[in-house]
Design a protein around this motif. Structure first.
Motif, mmCIF file in Angstrom:
data_model
loop_
_atom_site.group_PDB
_atom_site.id
_atom_site.type_symbol
_atom_site.label_atom_id
_atom_site.label_comp_id
_atom_site.label_asym_id
_atom_site.label_seq_id
_atom_site.Cartn_x
_atom_site.Cartn_y
_atom_site.Cartn_z
ATOM 1 N N LEU A 227 0.817 -1.201 0.000
ATOM 2 C CA LEU A 227 0.000 0.000 0.000
ATOM 3 C C LEU A 227 0.857 1.261 0.000
ATOM 4 O O LEU A 227 0.536 2.244 -0.683
ATOM 5 C CB LEU A 227 -0.931 -0.012 1.216
ATOM 6 C CG LEU A 227 -1.813 1.219 1.416
ATOM 7 C CD1 LEU A 227 -2.709 1.443 0.212
ATOM 8 C CD2 LEU A 227 -2.642 1.087 2.707
ATOM 9 N N LEU A 231 0.575 4.366 -2.772
ATOM 10 C CA LEU A 231 0.252 5.723 -2.333
ATOM 11 C C LEU A 231 1.318 6.708 -2.806
ATOM 12 O O LEU A 231 1.002 7.824 -3.264
ATOM 13 C CB LEU A 231 0.131 5.764 -0.815
ATOM 14 C CG LEU A 231 -1.138 5.137 -0.217
ATOM 15 C CD1 LEU A 231 -1.022 5.051 1.310
ATOM 16 C CD2 LEU A 231 -2.379 5.925 -0.628
ATOM 17 N N ASP A 245 -6.124 9.523 -1.524
ATOM 18 C CA ASP A 245 -5.511 8.438 -0.766
ATOM 19 C C ASP A 245 -6.558 7.420 -0.313
ATOM 20 O O ASP A 245 -6.280 6.209 -0.261
ATOM 21 C CB ASP A 245 -4.777 9.005 0.462
ATOM 22 C CG ASP A 245 -3.512 9.756 0.074
ATOM 23 O OD1 ASP A 245 -3.120 9.665 -1.111
ATOM 24 O OD2 ASP A 245 -2.930 10.424 0.944
ATOM 25 N N GLU A 246 -7.759 7.890 0.013
ATOM 26 C CA GLU A 246 -8.812 6.973 0.452
ATOM 27 C C GLU A 246 -9.202 6.025 -0.685
ATOM 28 O O GLU A 246 -9.410 4.823 -0.458
ATOM 29 C CB GLU A 246 -10.034 7.764 0.926
ATOM 30 C CG GLU A 246 -9.827 8.553 2.211
ATOM 31 C CD GLU A 246 -9.020 9.820 1.982
ATOM 32 O OE1 GLU A 246 -8.829 10.216 0.790
ATOM 33 O OE2 GLU A 246 -8.573 10.419 2.973
ATOM 34 N N ALA A 249 -6.387 3.439 -1.222
ATOM 35 C CA ALA A 249 -6.395 2.426 -0.168
ATOM 36 C C ALA A 249 -7.557 1.452 -0.358
ATOM 37 O O ALA A 249 -7.397 0.231 -0.181
ATOM 38 C CB ALA A 249 -6.481 3.095 1.207
ATOM 39 N N HIS A 252 -6.753 -0.853 -3.342
ATOM 40 C CA HIS A 252 -5.698 -1.794 -2.982
ATOM 41 C C HIS A 252 -6.244 -2.909 -2.094
ATOM 42 O O HIS A 252 -5.887 -4.089 -2.271
ATOM 43 C CB HIS A 252 -4.562 -1.055 -2.267
ATOM 44 C CG HIS A 252 -3.365 -1.903 -1.985
ATOM 45 N ND1 HIS A 252 -3.254 -2.689 -0.844
ATOM 46 C CD2 HIS A 252 -2.217 -2.113 -2.686
ATOM 47 C CE1 HIS A 252 -2.106 -3.327 -0.857
ATOM 48 N NE2 HIS A 252 -1.460 -2.987 -1.973
#
Length: 294
Positions: A227, A231, A245-246, A249, A252
């Motif tokens: 992760l 990012l 970023d949310e 994540a 992923h």
């Protein structure tokens, strides 16, 4: 009297001298010892008159000469159904069959392949796929689904604005377009690698559609770094390719569902592009010898 022609006396009608040729002359035969008359020969240094060649003897008319018929003109478009480029006939694309395994210890070698590289945003799919395609010893094409989706300029349905009927329809259309392109490349001896963020929990836009559009010979491989890596790579992007970023994540986490699927997975967290491309080639060589069930 003066001597006339041939040494004889010339006489007029009264027996006197007269002009030459002024009266009738009796026909006289050749003088004894005279040389027979011959036509004059060519005079040196003087142009000779041109004489037309004798006409050839008449021949009965024969059959008219036969000429080879010109080759028929090619159909409009250059081939069946116009599938050609210039004068080069292009075979129609068909479902891609499973390729034969390459020789041992040679990677994929010169095998003609259809590869699907799967991974989350920031995994490096496009960069690795392009590097692998450029460095193969045989002709290989790279087809990115994101690039094809963005062929739609006006009215582009950006999935970042929400997944809806329009974005799904454009995704399906782009995937089908990629499948057509891959099949045509493979039919002409050019390998293909496609990349797409396929989710294991989304059968609507999952592997089934790729298999249907490309064929059973498609070889899927998952590229799944950690992760932190995705990012960091996502932060270097711009435009609509950069996600929050949310979102990264969440994508992923969903991609982790590929573990246990039976598909080969490459964790390229600590690999550069060249090392990842070599790992991909090794994985594909093993897949050719033992194709995954999917």
């Amino acid at each position: 009297m003066y001597p006339g022609p041939g040494g004889y006396p010339a006489s007029g009608p009264h027996g006197g001298a007269g002009p030459v040729g002024s009266g009738p002359h009796p026909a006289a035969g050749p003088h004894p010892g005279a040389v027979p008359h011959q036509p004059p020969g060519p005079v040196p240094g003087r142009p000779q008159p041109h004489h037309a060649p004798a006409a050839p003897p008449h021949q009965p008319p024969g059959p008219a000469p036969q000429h080879a018929a010109p080759p028929p003109a090619p159909p409009r478009g250059g081939g069946p159904r116009g599938e050609s480029t210039g004068h080069v006939q292009l075979p129609p694309g068909g479902p891609v069959p499973v390729p034969a395994p390459p020789p041992a210890d040679s990677g994929t070698g010169t095998a003609t392949l259809a590869v699907l590289l799967i991974g989350p945003a920031g995994a490096g799919k496009t960069t690795v796929a392009r590097h692998w395609a450029r460095n193969r010893p045989v002709s290989t094409a790279h087809i990115s689904l994101d690039d094809v989706r963005e062929w739609v300029c006006s009215g582009f349905a950006d999935p970042q604005d929400g997944w809806n009927d329009h974005s799904e329809a454009q995704y399906r259309l782009a995937r089908r377009t990629c499948g057509f392109a891959a099949r045509n490349f493979l039919a002409n001896g050019i390998s293909c690698i496609l990349d797409d963020a396929v989710f294991p929990d989304r059968p609507v836009v999952g592997l089934g559609g790729w298999k249907r559009h490309v064929g059973p010979g498609l070889l899927p491989v998952v590229l799944l770094p950690g992760l932190e890596v995705v990012l960091e790579r996502n932060a270097e992007r711009s435009g609509n390719r950069r996600l929050s970023d949310e979102e990264v994540a969440g994508i992923h986490g969903r991609m982790a569902g590929w573990y246990g699927s039976g598909l080969p997975i490459i964790d390229n967290s600590k690999y550069d592009v060249e090392t990842t491309a070599r790992a991909l080639d090794d994985v594909l060589a093993r897949a050719l010898k033992s194709p995954p069930n999917w």
